[in-house]
Design a protein around this motif. Sequence first.
Motif, PDB file in Angstrom:
ATOM      1  N   SER A 105       0.839  -1.196   0.000  1.00 41.39           N
ATOM      2  CA  SER A 105       0.000   0.000   0.000  1.00 41.39           C
ATOM      3  C   SER A 105       0.870   1.239   0.000  1.00 41.39           C
ATOM      4  N   TYR A 106       0.464   2.218  -0.775  1.00 36.91           N
ATOM      5  CA  TYR A 106       1.165   3.497  -0.799  1.00 36.91           C
ATOM      6  C   TYR A 106       0.356   4.483   0.029  1.00 36.91           C
ATOM      7  N   LEU A 107       0.971   5.019   1.063  1.00 38.89           N
ATOM      8  CA  LEU A 107       0.290   5.982   1.931  1.00 38.89           C
ATOM      9  C   LEU A 107       1.123   7.261   1.962  1.00 38.89           C
ATOM     10  N   ASP A 108       0.752   8.229   1.172  1.00 40.26           N
ATOM     11  CA  ASP A 108       1.489   9.480   1.093  1.00 40.26           C
ATOM     12  C   ASP A 108       1.385  10.216   2.430  1.00 40.26           C
ATOM     13  N   ARG A 109       2.529  10.335   3.093  1.00 38.78           N
ATOM     14  CA  ARG A 109       2.510  10.907   4.451  1.00 38.78           C
ATOM     15  C   ARG A 109       1.993  12.339   4.468  1.00 38.78           C
ATOM     16  N   LYS A 110       2.184  13.053   3.348  1.00 41.21           N
ATOM     17  CA  LYS A 110       1.747  14.459   3.342  1.00 41.21           C
ATOM     18  C   LYS A 110       0.255  14.580   3.056  1.00 41.21           C
TER      19      LYS A 110
ATOM     20  N   TRP B  72      -2.054  12.064   3.846  1.00 43.56           N
ATOM     21  CA  TRP B  72      -2.901  11.227   4.677  1.00 43.56           C
ATOM     22  C   TRP B  72      -3.590  12.033   5.780  1.00 43.56           C
TER      23      TRP B  72
ATOM     24  N   PHE C 149      -1.830  -3.232  10.432  1.00 43.78           N
ATOM     25  CA  PHE C 149      -1.675  -2.786   9.045  1.00 43.78           C
ATOM     26  C   PHE C 149      -2.818  -1.874   8.612  1.00 43.78           C
TER      27      PHE C 149
ATOM     28  N   ALA D  74       1.647   6.936   8.845  1.00 44.59           N
ATOM     29  CA  ALA D  74       1.946   7.886   7.763  1.00 44.59           C
ATOM     30  C   ALA D  74       1.650   9.315   8.215  1.00 44.59           C
ATOM     31  N   ALA D  75       0.538   9.497   8.897  1.00 45.93           N
ATOM     32  CA  ALA D  75       0.123  10.843   9.314  1.00 45.93           C
ATOM     33  C   ALA D  75       1.108  11.444  10.318  1.00 45.93           C
TER      34      ALA D  75
ATOM     35  N   GLY E  80       4.313  12.421   8.684  1.00 45.92           N
ATOM     36  CA  GLY E  80       4.291  13.497   7.698  1.00 45.92           C
ATOM     37  C   GLY E  80       4.005  14.861   8.288  1.00 45.92           C
TER      38      GLY E  80
ATOM     39  N   ASP F 213       7.225   5.532   1.542  1.00 46.14           N
ATOM     40  CA  ASP F 213       5.793   5.627   1.862  1.00 46.14           C
ATOM     41  C   ASP F 213       4.997   4.369   1.510  1.00 46.14           C
ATOM     42  N   ARG F 214       5.683   3.230   1.430  1.00 47.24           N
ATOM     43  CA  ARG F 214       5.007   1.971   1.117  1.00 47.24           C
ATOM     44  C   ARG F 214       4.982   1.062   2.347  1.00 47.24           C
ATOM     45  N   TYR F 215       3.847   0.417   2.532  1.00 48.04           N
ATOM     46  CA  TYR F 215       3.654  -0.465   3.684  1.00 48.04           C
ATOM     47  C   TYR F 215       3.212  -1.843   3.204  1.00 48.04           C
TER      48      TYR F 215
END
Lengths: 192, 192
Positions: free
Chosen positions: A182-187, A189, B76, B83-84, B87, B171-173
């Motif tokens: 999964s890609y979770l863009d930290r900026k 999210w 998960f 991520a939050a 970021g 940014d991948r999990y």
Amino acid sequence: MGKVCIEGVGKFYHHYPRVAVVVTARVGEKANAMAAAWHSSLSRKPPLYGVAISPKRFTHALILEAGEFGVNFLPFDRAGIIAAVGGSTGREVDKFEAFKIAEEKPVLTSVPILAEAYAAYECKLVGHHAFGDHTWFVGEIVMVHLVEGAVTDKGVLDLSAVKPAMYLGADRYVTALRESLSYLDRKAWTRE
Amino acid sequence: MGKVCIEGVGKFYHHYPRVAVVVTARVGEKANAMAAAWHSSLSRKPPLYGVAISPKRFTHALILEAGEFGVNFLPFDRAGIIAAVGGSTGREVDKFEAFKIAEEKPVLTSVPILAEAYAAYECKLVGHHAFGDHTWFVGEIVMVHLVEGAVTDKGVLDLSAVKPAMYLGADRYVTALRESLSYLDRKAWTRE
């Protein structure tokens, strides 16, 4: 589900799975390989890596004498090598011979590099610290060995090419679920 | 596949995936949470845990002042929280409020414990060491919070009950593949 609060860590596996590595060292004709799950990157500049090793281990003395160590990352289908080197001692057997572990030449050190590793670090020892019942060896990574195609253009493991061997505790191993990627863009999210 | 030898670690993701944790600290009214992938157990007796944190992070100063930190393990499907908090900075936002992160009461410290964590450690700081561009905080685990049913009778994570959040880099999990679970008896394993 409720939670329980416990004093004492018990089996100390809550923080697993962890990528299991094979730590290697060589002094003259003596070489050894051991399994380790307690390890971490420590710094990017300079690139430092730490490994926790009990003073009881044969490899402990080898690293101190050699002033260098190797960190080898094996694929899941070679986890048996990790189990084998974890279940024997270099004081009694030559593990490379006993378990038919093929070596490749290191570049800047004399540490054994495992031919079947998808990645490996050659580390020069820069410090060692007694933390409780283990020694924390800190090495500077001076050379990275990497199988071609192991990482994507983002620098992350390509899980369709490499299945990392991870230790779950109690002689159990797992690998990562590629389909879960999964890609979770930290900026970007935010809580939905 | 051939191998390449590289000086310099590049993205430094070869050793991933790693369980991503949320490190927490509190000083008075100020509390913060940050994401960390560079962490490891260090000792069983006493139970010590290490976390690498850049001096640039807001949490760095909080831990030094508080003399304690929390390590929270999220499932998960809650990786978005990791991520939050990864970021954003606690200098600008109250992350607990901004991302609606529920807390539970710690027992022996004042560190925030995340309600959604399947496991969490309360740690008393016993030392901190500058290793390159990060500080290695060493804490003694004084309390373990654990969701009931999270571990099997062998003490390992029950992957049918808990899916650990692991960071692959960029940014991948990913999580662990339960179907891959393999038992490799270290004493019995020999090369076939």
